[in-house]
Scaffold this motif. Structure first.
Motif, PDB file in Angstrom:
ATOM      1  N   LEU A 261      -0.262  -3.842 -21.122  1.00 20.34           N
ATOM      2  CA  LEU A 261      -0.643  -2.762 -19.991  1.00 20.34           C
ATOM      3  C   LEU A 261       0.515  -2.230 -19.408  1.00 20.34           C
ATOM      4  CD1 LEU A 261      -3.486  -4.909 -18.363  1.00 20.34           C
ATOM      5  CD2 LEU A 261      -3.667  -2.993 -20.154  1.00 20.34           C
ATOM      6  N   THR A 262       1.908  -2.994 -19.607  1.00 15.46           N
ATOM      7  CA  THR A 262       3.050  -2.447 -19.127  1.00 15.46           C
ATOM      8  C   THR A 262       3.624  -1.318 -19.977  1.00 15.46           C
ATOM      9  OG1 THR A 262       4.334  -4.164 -20.140  1.00 15.46           O
ATOM     10  CG2 THR A 262       3.828  -4.326 -17.692  1.00 15.46           C
ATOM     11  N   VAL A 263       4.343  -0.785 -19.468  1.00 19.16           N
ATOM     12  CA  VAL A 263       5.060   0.543 -20.538  1.00 19.16           C
ATOM     13  C   VAL A 263       6.052   0.220 -21.454  1.00 19.16           C
ATOM     14  CG1 VAL A 263       5.718   2.873 -20.097  1.00 19.16           C
ATOM     15  CG2 VAL A 263       4.903   1.466 -18.013  1.00 19.16           C
TER      16      VAL A 263
ATOM     17  N   GLY B 278      -6.560  -1.368 -21.226  1.00 18.32           N
ATOM     18  CA  GLY B 278      -5.514  -0.704 -21.858  1.00 18.32           C
ATOM     19  C   GLY B 278      -4.812   0.378 -21.345  1.00 18.32           C
ATOM     20  N   ARG B 279      -3.639   0.861 -21.607  1.00 18.69           N
ATOM     21  CA  ARG B 279      -2.684   1.841 -20.694  1.00 18.69           C
ATOM     22  C   ARG B 279      -3.443   3.164 -20.852  1.00 18.69           C
ATOM     23  NH1 ARG B 279       1.788  -0.435 -23.416  1.00 18.69           N
ATOM     24  NH2 ARG B 279       1.715   1.169 -24.968  1.00 18.69           N
ATOM     25  N   ASN B 280      -2.996   3.967 -20.163  1.00 18.40           N
ATOM     26  CA  ASN B 280      -3.680   5.560 -20.345  1.00 18.40           C
ATOM     27  C   ASN B 280      -3.532   5.987 -21.468  1.00 18.40           C
ATOM     28  OD1 ASN B 280      -1.939   6.211 -17.217  1.00 18.40           O
ATOM     29  ND2 ASN B 280      -4.088   5.748 -17.357  1.00 18.40           N
ATOM     30  N   GLY B 281      -4.645   6.587 -22.240  1.00 19.45           N
ATOM     31  CA  GLY B 281      -4.573   7.464 -23.372  1.00 19.45           C
ATOM     32  C   GLY B 281      -4.635   6.567 -24.433  1.00 19.45           C
TER      33      GLY B 281
ATOM     34  N   ARG C  98      -1.082  -8.387 -20.222  1.00 17.17           N
ATOM     35  CA  ARG C  98      -0.081  -7.629 -19.385  1.00 17.17           C
ATOM     36  C   ARG C  98       0.614  -6.954 -20.394  1.00 17.17           C
ATOM     37  NH1 ARG C  98      -0.884  -6.973 -13.997  1.00 17.17           N
ATOM     38  NH2 ARG C  98      -1.568  -8.760 -12.809  1.00 17.17           N
TER      39      ARG C  98
ATOM     40  N   GLN D 196      -8.594  -0.775 -14.854  1.00 20.58           N
ATOM     41  CA  GLN D 196      -7.295  -0.716 -15.087  1.00 20.58           C
ATOM     42  C   GLN D 196      -6.704  -1.980 -14.261  1.00 20.58           C
ATOM     43  OE1 GLN D 196      -5.538   0.897 -17.084  1.00 20.58           O
ATOM     44  NE2 GLN D 196      -5.850   3.260 -17.030  1.00 20.58           N
ATOM     45  N   TYR D 197      -7.488  -1.905 -13.070  1.00 23.01           N
ATOM     46  CA  TYR D 197      -7.340  -3.045 -12.008  1.00 23.01           C
ATOM     47  C   TYR D 197      -7.578  -4.388 -12.563  1.00 23.01           C
ATOM     48  CZ  TYR D 197      -7.914  -4.946  -7.294  1.00 23.01           C
ATOM     49  OH  TYR D 197      -7.967  -5.732  -6.388  1.00 23.01           O
ATOM     50  N   PHE D 198      -6.406  -5.069 -13.019  1.00 22.85           N
ATOM     51  CA  PHE D 198      -6.482  -6.437 -13.799  1.00 22.85           C
ATOM     52  C   PHE D 198      -7.124  -7.445 -13.293  1.00 22.85           C
ATOM     53  CE2 PHE D 198      -4.765 -10.406 -15.372  1.00 22.85           C
ATOM     54  CZ  PHE D 198      -5.116 -10.317 -16.784  1.00 22.85           C
ATOM     55  N   GLU D 199      -6.892  -7.601 -11.930  1.00 20.76           N
ATOM     56  CA  GLU D 199      -7.508  -8.858 -11.263  1.00 20.76           C
ATOM     57  C   GLU D 199      -8.927  -8.762 -11.256  1.00 20.76           C
ATOM     58  OE1 GLU D 199      -5.222  -9.395  -7.512  1.00 20.76           O
ATOM     59  OE2 GLU D 199      -3.530  -9.644  -9.098  1.00 20.76           O
TER      60      GLU D 199
END
Ligand SMILES: Nc1ncnc2c1ncn2[C@@H]1O[C@H](COP(=O)(O)OP(=O)(O)OP(=O)(O)O)[C@@H](O)[C@H]1O
Ligand SMILES: Nc1ncnc2c1ncn2[C@@H]1O[C@H](COP(=O)(O)OP(=O)(O)OP(=O)(O)O)[C@@H](O)[C@H]1O
Ligand SMILES: [Mg+2]
Ligand SMILES: [Mg+2]
Lengths: 248, 231, 404, 539, 371
Positions: free
Chosen positions: B229-231, B34-37, B226, B191-194
């Motif tokens: 995970l993107t903004v 997941g994204r930050n926060g 993804r 956070q590191y998807f791979e």
């Protein structure tokens, strides 16, 4: 010669802690307007190098010059910051009992003396600048939150925002992408590239995709001195770099 | 096995988790993305007992541990590698590792060699203070320290942050090795998807305090994940 | 309420001075209770008003004001340290009330509203020195004190007195220590050195309060015996000895106007009453308690004489009032608001009591102004009309001190 | 009191039993002389004593002894003199010569024969010549010392006899010194006197110096020169010893500071709690000692010598448990808010003080020194008091013990882990509440045993703690917070600095200078003497 | 400048200032104008008492400025208070003139009776009010400046700073106890007669002193408030939270600290100067370290870092002390110790307050522990 035209000039810098050499005769030159990526194994001395540049650690030997003429080893942290050297720390450090907005306001470029700040009132231009920065670091919705209440990644972003707000001549950025998603990492790279157009930037990162995206000259540190230098492809091909850093 | 059921978590008045559910089985790696926060760390804190939950249940090996303090959970075999390392700055590396003896039996109180094989740098620095290590070294120490407790549930919060590529690979191998031992459930925030994709047996994606996507690692569709995970 | 007469008690019950002053509060409560048993005063019962100035000097002034203004007391018994007295002086002057001050002090003061029932320097220090000189043949003197006004003044007076008696400069050693000084090794060893010059040496101690216990302990351990170097103290009484193993201290001296060991019936009664009141047979009595005993009785008598508790009337009536003291004689209130007292020299006994080894043949009048200090030798005090002055200069014939 | 009588009798019997038969021919011959002691002023009494001594009749010793102790009384009705011991409201009488019980008397029937210091001196020297031949070498030694201080030429004869018979070398030496002292005061010839000066010069201490100084002017020129030499020799050696003595004083003061501060080095140094109630823990330890001695006094007087050993564990437990209670009740809510711990512990300190004041009263309590804690011995020209010496030893032992606990046990490790990062320590499985409580208890308990030691040199009053709290904080901070070695070295440094300043500046200025020294020192080393350095600290 | 002071006056401060204005007017009026028989009469005793509270409040305010906002825990502020008090006391002593017991026109009584022949040089000038008033500001200010200059430049922080401030006040305590210092030793300065020509014991003078204390408090409050609400105030908080981070932003931390530290010391000096004529004595006891700690406690009770809280805390605690020492003389320490303790045993922040969340940072503030 190199020193005179450089933005940042390190020559023969050594630092040791209780006999352990964290930096060993390190020499490095950054030209004005240049962006440089620094990589290297954990404990290679990258953060220590930044400590030396920003006055946190005094080198045992060696010279550190800014703008070719200013000897940084004689200045303290505040003076160095005033000269135009800004830094993002590896471990995010923000003012926890200030709001996100106030964190940025404090970082904003402005006179730093007590009397100047005492009689200072915020101008529209400054407010606009902070607003823009909040957008950039995507914390607009948290502008009135205390920094203490941010998540780890959000603190990273806030610190990047504070660095931008200072508008320094030289930015030292220690692991900006740590704790960010891949997409955010890419974005950070874009952001830095943009800044690098009119600033001098030194980035430390372990994320090779990020370093690749920056597309700049790379310096590899190892055991306190430079192991290799050149484009990312060039250094990645170096056996020793693979051995000590990239791994197989 | 760990079962997190519909937990809510608040910081003061602000709600950080909304009815989060998650399971982690022995011998499997469960990835949380997941994204930050969005609440990943908060979820792990709830599991480790570092932050009280306001509703829901956390069940470990069939027992409801929601009300247990952190140290009691550690004694039940839960170990954490927290975000931001949190090594004990003034203890030496050796002492940092020895804090891991607290929840284990006397006969187990030694540092397994595998740990030094995994992180050789620690062996050289046994008498250096934890706080003096470089960021990456601290991260390695934090992982090692958790392993000393011989956990049955290992909770890792972004363990690769700040670590050099070669060691990231080692950590990846180590995690799969630990999984293959079949004695341990592993929850990994990454956070590191791979890195996550390569390790995940199960995964869950969070957004704004909720789990929005979950499944097994095999069908962890890159695009869908993804998207969150993107903004 | 007008059916009681209120008496204020202004002694610290907490803080550093509580150790000494709490006892005085209890003594006052006892005296008031006894007086009430005897039917009170002017047909009314006495009522004690106790406050705690907490060893905090400005608080003394505040509490004094509170007692007088808010509680409407007719007289106040209280204070121990000089500074607390100095702090409340203006209050008593302004509000025209009465203070009875029960502790030995440095003198150099005479105030219309204050009655000094403790010893002035001439009622304690000088007789003690005389005793040592005559009886023990002392030729060399250590004047050791805590660094504050009472020891400074007393030592100044003693120095002048000793020199007048022909003692040489180098035979006097003066030493000051801070309040609560607890490490006496250096000083005790200095005393030992000073005493080894081949002349009979004595220590005159104005060491205050808590510092005495470690001082005597060090003295005892260092093997300084009273036979070799006697110490005569002005601030060490039965109460202070209660905290000490006195076995090794036997023979050291103190100068007071009262000792618990005084062998009189009135004292035996007083001690019995005290033990009954406090419910503890082990509790001792001491000189400031006697001073309150005297002061209180003087006040009672003066009020009866004046027929009112009105301050002006009592101030007029009290001069000349004579009441029994506990050592078998009588003490009188003098026009300078000091009282007459016998001076006793006592030796410490192994049971924590003093045994009187010498006493003045009669009583001594307390001097407000010392004859041995330049600034004050021409001053006298007399609060009777027509002079009614605390600092009358006999040279200039004017009230108002010695300045030009 | 009741103990005294049998002891006295025993002692006298010892004396009487072995004295040469001639000297004790007729005790009754002494009776009129003894009864004469009853009347007259000090001057007369002195004459009587001298007269008794002149008889050389050792049977007079118990009476004189009792006179010196203040136990000699006369019966008002018939003027007979007795040794009297008070028991409750009555006195038990003993015949001073036969030492047989002689009935009892009421308080008002007998009157004490008053003595003062001068008389005690006279008695001491009289007893000196009477007991020179006693079988116990200790008594003979005391007798010789008495003659030394008395310097009475009349003693020479007795000394010569005694010296012939003396077998113990130490006593013999002291007798010779006593003889030398007496000789210098006599009208013997210059040769004798020069030998005497030599003896004294070898003695080399302050007493010898004092004696030489006082007789110097009365001597013949030759002897005077010898004396002058001896004086300057002694003075030189004393000056050197003085420096050593100062260092000792410093170490001893340092140990007191160390003891006072060491508990704080844990609660404040290790745990970070600004513990204003630390002094009260010390105070409670001292009161425990008092209570223990009080119980011993009333129910088992024989145990007095070991009272401190009984008090130590009890003080540790009492203060420790109070510490645990404080931690559980108050402090644990405040971790992470150190300044509020300051407030809370300040409040607690007020309450504890007032509680002690309410229970035990505001006055000083008497805590006795066991024999092995009293007195002093000479080391060269230095006087070392036993209580100070044992306190130095004790302080170092406590320090070493604590060091072991903190560095070598898991408990120590966990304590440090908890204070460095409470949340993470819990996640490592450390029972943080336990560790907190135990650590605070340990610090408080150590403060308690410090109280036992301090009760031996200082007041035992509710204010005891207050007088050490500031010094304790100074020591811990000066040494470097969180570093036990720092506390040790800090305490010793401040002790020695203080003791070297005191002779020059006086106690008051000396103390001020020490404070200024601390302020300046902290400028140089902003984190104390043993500062932690590096990233781990600043981060 | 006007905008500077204006900034201070938001609603909360406004209420405070208005209330204070009311007190400043009503209390003296109640004392002087309302007849004694009326229930609204304010006795002189109460006026003096409240005047004393106000000076304590001002002292608390000064402490809150440095502690609450800049994280400097001063355990020695009573020193500045006492120095201000001594400066005023010296003026008052000189005003006595020939009315002292010895009637010496120049020398104060304590000098006469200890045989001083002439006035020491440092007493010169104190017969003039303006000079004394200047010294009230300058002496504490200068001491604070010198002390701070060295300490802040050497980067003494946290407990180390706290303890050396304590050492400072303790050293001054011992020094002023010495009779040789020429400040009256333990007895200090007393027996004041008049101030600026007014009889110090007159009701009007007392009312005037009360009003002066109130005004000083309001003025200093406004100054503090405008400081804390300015950008400088934010920098102070930043210094409190993360001193070294502030440096890396280019702020000269030592200048900031020195500025508020000196200012705060001067305010403490003013408080002391107003305190002395009202209580009628200044003696070295005011330097006692315990006094400084007590001030910190007032601030903490009222709420650190709130200014108004400091004022309230000071008044509240002192009122309680006055009341308990009269009502429960034997037990007032229990009574006072109790609430101080209880208030802080309550888990003030619930279970997830920021403190529990990040213990290390608060520790860092006082330098006890690295982050
Ligand atoms: N105060 C100190 N005492 C001892 N060793 C130290 C100290 N500070 C740094 N070091 C050591 O110096 C080396 C360099 O550390 P530095 O933080 O510069 O590494 P880095 O290149 O930034 O590593 P990373 O990528 O892990 O952040 C490390 O081995 C570290 O342990
Ligand atoms: N101590 C706190 N007090 C208040 N709010 C907090 C606190 N810690 C985190 N939060 C909030 O809770 C939310 C979730 O935070 P959390 O740390 O769980 O995020 P995360 O998913 O781990 O993010 P990251 O990837 O940045 O580490 C965030 O919005 C954050 O602002
Ligand atoms: Mg680094
Ligand atoms: Mg997180």
């Amino acid at each position: 010669m190199a020193r005179a035209t450089s933005q940042l000039y390190l020559d023969g810098v050594s630092v040791s802690f209780d006999g352990f050499k964290a930096l060993n005769e390190l020499s490095l030159t950054i030209d004005p307007g240049e962006m440089r990526a620094i990589i290297g194994p954990n404990g290679a001395g990258k953060t220590t190098m930044m400590d030396v540049i920003t006055g946190k650690t005094r080198p045992d030997t060696g010279e550190v010059f800014f703008n070719g003429t200013i000897d940084l080893t004689g200045e303290d942290e505040a003076a160095i910051a005033e000269l135009g050297i800004g830094r993002k720390f590896q471990k995010p450090t923000v003012f926890e009992s200030h709001t996100v907005w106030d964190n940025l306001e404090l970082a904003l470029k402005a006179p730093r003396g007590p009397f100047a700040t005492l009689f200072h009132s915020i101008t529209d231009a400054e407010a606009a600048r902070i607003g823009a920065l909040l957008e950039t670091i995507r914390l607009s919705s948290k502008r009135d939150e205390l920094a203490a209440n941010l998540s780890h990644g959000q603190k990273q972003w806030l610190e990047i925002g504070m660095l931008l707000a200072q508008d320094p001549k030289l930015l030292l950025v220690d692991e900006p992408a740590a704790g960010m998603t891949d997409a955010e990492t890419a974005e950070t790279a874009e952001l830095l590239k943009e800044i690098a157009m009119d600033h001098c930037v030194v980035v430390v990162e372990h994320d090779m995709d990020f370093v690749r995206a920056l597309g700049v000259k790379v310096t590899v540190l190892h055991e306190g001195s430079v192991l290799a230098e050149g484009s990312l492809d060039h250094v990645s091909a170096d056996e020793r770099v693979v051995e000590v850093y990239l791994g197989r | 096995m760990l079962k997190v059921e519909n937990i809510d978590l608040h910081y003061g008045a602000a709600q950080a988790l909304k009815s989060v559910s998650l399971t982690a089985d022995i011998g499997r790696v469960t990835c949380l993305l997941g994204r930050n926060g969005v609440g990943k760390t908060s979820t792990l804190r709830a599991v480790a007992g570092q932050q009280p939950i306001s509703s829901g249940q956390i069940i470990w090996n069939g027992e409801d541990i929601s009300a247990l303090p952190a140290h009691a959970r550690a004694r039940k075999g839960i170990a954490v590698v927290p975000q931001g390392r949190e090594v004990f700055p003034l203890l030496t590396v050796k002492e940092n590792l020895e804090t891991g003896y607290a929840p284990i039996k006397r006969k187990d109180r030694f540092v397994p060699d595998t740990i030094f094989e995994l992180f050789p740098v620690l062996k050289d620095m046994l008498s250096r203070r934890g706080g003096d290590l470089s960021g990456g070294q601290q991260q390695q120490l934090a992982i090692a320290r958790a392993l000393v407790t011989r956990p049955q549930l290992l909770v890792l919060d972004e363990p690769t942050e700040g670590i050099q590529p070669s060691i990231i690979k080692d950590i990846g191998r180590a995690i799969s090795w630990l999984r293959d031992q079949g004695t341990m459930a592993i929850v990994l925030v990454e956070q590191y998807f791979e890195f996550a994709r390569d390790l995940a047996d199960d995964y869950a994606v969070m957004d704004r305090g909720e789990v929005v996507l979950a499944g097994t690692g095999k069908d962890m569709a890159e695009n869908e994940v993804r998207r969150y995970l993107t903004v | 309420d007008d059916d009681t007469i209120k008496v204020g008690i202004l002694h610290s019950l907490s803080g550093t001075m509580a150790i000494s002053e709490t006892t005085l509060k209890d003594a006052m409560l006892m005296l008031i209770e006894e007086q009430n048993k005897k039917g009170g005063l002017l047909g009314k019962q006495l009522e004690a008003v106790v406050v705690d100035p907490a060893s905090d000097w400005p608080l003394f002034a505040e509490k004094a004001r509170e007692l007088i203004e808010v509680n409407g007391v007719d007289a106040v018994f209280g204070c121990w340290t000089s500074v607390s007295r100095k702090s409340v002086l203006p209050v008593f002057e302004e509000l025209n009330s009465l203070l009875f001050y029960p502790v030995q002090y440095e003198g150099e003061e005479s105030q219309r509203n204050v009655f000094y029932t403790g010893a002035a320097p001439n009622q304690q220090a000088i007789p003690a020195v005389d005793y040592l000189m005559n009886e023990e043949g002392v030729e060399r003197w250590v004047l050791a004190g805590t660094d504050y006004v009472y020891p400074r003044t007393t030592n100044k007076i003693l120095e002048a007195y000793l020199k007048a008696k022909g003692v040489a400069e180098e035979d006097i050693m003066i030493n000051y220590t801070p309040f609560g000084h607890s490490d006496w090794q250096t000083i005790v060893s200095d005393i030992k050195t000073f005493g080894s010059a081949g002349k009979k040496t004595a220590v005159v101690s104005t060491i205050n309060g808590d510092a005495n216990v470690p001082f005597y302990k060090e003295l005892a351990n260092a093997g300084i015996k009273a036979e070799d170097i006697p110490v005569v103290a002005f601030s060490v009484g039965e109460e202070e000895l209660a905290g000490l193993d006195t076995e090794p201290l036997v023979g050291h001296l103190a100068a007071w106007n009262y000792f618990q060991s005084a062998d009189t019936d009135i004292n035996a009664d007083f001690i019995d009453a005290w033990h009954a009141f406090i419910g503890d047979e082990e509790r001792v009595t001491n000189d400031p308690m006697e001073a309150h005993f005297i002061g209180f009785n003087m006040w009672v008598e003066a009020v009866e004489k004046a027929g009112t508790t009105d301050a002006d009337a009592v101030i007029d009536a009290i001069v000349g009032v004579t009441v029994p003291n506990l050592t078998g004689g009588y003490s009188a209130m003098m026009p300078n608001h000091h009282i007459t007292k016998p001076v006793l020299i006592g030796e410490i006994q192994d049971d924590g009591q003093f045994e009187t080894v010498w006493e003045t043949s009669g009583t001594v009048v307390g001097d407000a102004w010392s004859d041995y200090l330049d600034g004050s030798k021409d001053l006298i005090s007399d609060w009777r009309a027509p002079m009614s002055c605390g600092n009358f200069n006999v040279k200039t014939g004017k009230c108002g001190g010695s300045g030009s | 009191m009741s103990l005294l009588k049998p002891l006295l009798i025993l002692f006298s019997l010892l004396l009487v039993g072995v004295l040469p038969a001639a000297a004790q021919s007729d005790p009754e011959a002494l009776r009129p002389l003894i009864n004469n002691l009853a009347d007259g002023n000090y001057d007369e009494t002195q004459r009587q004593i001298e007269e008794i001594a002149a008889t050389g009749n050792a049977a007079a010793a118990p009476a004189l002894e009792a006179l010196g102790e203040g136990d000699l009384y006369f019966r008002k009705s018939d003027g007979m003199v007795f040794i009297a011991v008070r028991e409750g409201k009555i006195y038990q009488l003993t015949d001073p010569l036969t030492l047989e019980a002689a009935g009892e008397a009421g308080r008002r029937d007998v009157k004490k024969i008053r003595v003062n210091n001068r008389l005690r001196r006279v008695i001491r020297s009289a007893l000196g010549s009477l007991t020179l031949m006693a079988p116990d070498p200790g008594v003979r030694m005391a007798a010789a010392e008495a003659i030394f201080t008395a310097r009475d030429p009349d003693g020479i004869e007795a000394l010569d006899i005694a010296l012939d018979a003396e077998t113990d070398d130490n006593v013999r030496r002291v007798m010779q010194q006593a003889r030398a002292a007496a000789v210098l005061n006599s009208d013997l010839g210059p040769e004798e006197k020069i030998t005497a000066v030599g003896t004294l010069s070898d003695m080399g201490n302050r007493q010898a110096l004092s004696l030489l100084l006082s007789v110097q002017s009365t001597l013949d020129p030759d002897v005077q020169a010898a004396a002058a030499d001896a004086i300057s020799k002694i003075e030189q050696s004393i000056a050197a010893w003085d420096a050593a003595q100062n260092i000792w004083f410093g170490i001893s003061l340092g140990s007191v500071l160390l003891l006072a501060a060491i508990g704080l080095a844990i609660t404040f140094g290790v745990m970070g709690v600004i513990n204003m109630a630390h002094g009260e823990m010390v105070m409670i330890g001292a009161y425990v000692t008092f209570v223990v001695q009080e119980i011993i006094r009333t129910s088992a007087p024989g145990l007095f010598e070991v009272s401190l050993f009984i008090a130590l564990p009890l003080a540790f437990l009492t203060s420790g448990l109070i510490g645990v209670a404080i931690e559980r009740g108050v402090i644990r809510w405040l971790y992470g808010r150190p300044l509020e711990t300051l407030l809370a512990t300040w409040g607690i300190s007020l309450i504890l003080q007032q509680a002690v004041r309410t229970i035990f009263g505001p006055t000083n309590q008497e805590v006795g020194n066991p024999d092995w804690m009293s007195g002093a011995f000479e080391l060269g020209q230095m006087t070392i008091t036993y209580n100070r010496m044992w306190i130095v030893v004790f302080a170092l032992l406590v320090f070493a013990g604590l060091m072991l606990v903190l560095k070598k046990t898991p408990f120590g490790l966990y304590t440090r882990a908890v204070t460095q990062n409470r949340r993470m320590a819990a996640s490592m499985g450390i029972r943080t509440p336990w560790i907190d409580a135990l650590t605070f208890g340990l610090g408080s308990g150590i403060a308690g045993i410090a109280g036992v030691a301090l009760s031996q040199i200082d007041n035992v009053s509710p204010n005891l703690g207050q007088s050490y709290i500031i010094d304790s904080f100074m020591v811990v901070v000066f040494g470097g917070v969180g570093n036990l070695w720092g506390t040790l070295v800090g305490a010793m440094t401040l002790g020695v600095v203080n003791k070297f300043l005191e002779p020059y500046a006086g106690a008051v200025l000396g103390k001020i200078f020490v404070l200024v020294f601390i302020i300046l020192f902290i400028q140089k080393r902003p984190r104390g003497l043993f500062a932690l350095k590096g990233r781990a600290v600043e981060a | 400048m006007s905008s500077f002071l204006f900034r201070a006056l938001d609603a909360r401060a406004g209420i405070f200032v208005a209330l204070m204005a009311l007190v400043i007017v009503l209390v003296p009026a109640g004392n002087l104008l309302v007849p004694e028989s009326s229930p609204f009469h304010v006795p002189t005793y109460a006026v003096t008492l409240m005047g004393k509270y106000l000076t304590y409040a001002l002292l608390a305010l000064a402490v809150d400025l440095v502690w609450g906002y800049c994280g400097i825990l001063s355990l020695g502020h009573a020193a500045f208070f006492a120095l201000g008090g001594y400066a005023m006391g010296m003026y008052l002593m000189r005003q006595i003139g020939t009315r002292g017991v010895y009637g010496d026109p120049i020398l104060p009584d304590f000098m006469v009776f200890l045989n001083w022949q002439e006035l020491p040089w440092y007493w010169y000038g104190f017969d003039m009010f303006w000079f004394a008033a200047l010294m009230v500001l300058l002496v504490p200010g200068l001491l604070a400046f010198i002390f701070g200059w060295f300490a802040f430049r050497s980067r003494v922080t946290g407990v180390y700073l706290s303890i050396i401030t304590q050492a400072l006040t303790y050293a001054l305590l011992l020094a002023f106890f010495r009779n040789d210092m020429g400040f009256g030793g333990n007895n200090g300065l007393t027996d004041f007669k008049d101030i600026l020509g007014f009889d110090i014991q007159a009701d009007t003078t007392r009312a005037g002193l009360f009003a002066a204390s109130g005004l000083a408090l309001v003025l200093c409050f406004l100054i503090c408030r405008s400081i804390t609400r300015s950008k400088l105030g934010k920098v102070l908080v930043a210094v409190r939270d993360a001193e070294s981070r502030t440096r890396f932003l280019g702020y000269r931390v030592e200048h900031y600290k020195l500025f508020v530290w000196t200012l705060s010391a001067m305010m403490a000096g003013i408080a002391g100067a107003l305190y002395v004529p009202q209580v009628g004595i200044i003696n070295p006891g005011e330097f006692a370290p315990a006094n400084s700690i007590e001030v910190v406690i007032w601030v903490a009770v009222g709420g650190r870092g709130t200014l108004v809280g400091a004022v309230l805390g000071a008044v509240l605690v002192n009122f309680a002390k006055t009341w308990f020492t009269a009502a429960l003389p034997e037990f007032w320490l229990f009574a006072l110790g109790g609430p101080v303790r209880l208030r802080h045993t309550l888990p003030a922040q619930g279970h997830s307050g920021p403190y529990r969340e990040r213990p290390i940072d608060v520790w860092q503030q006082i330098g006890l522990r690295p982050g």
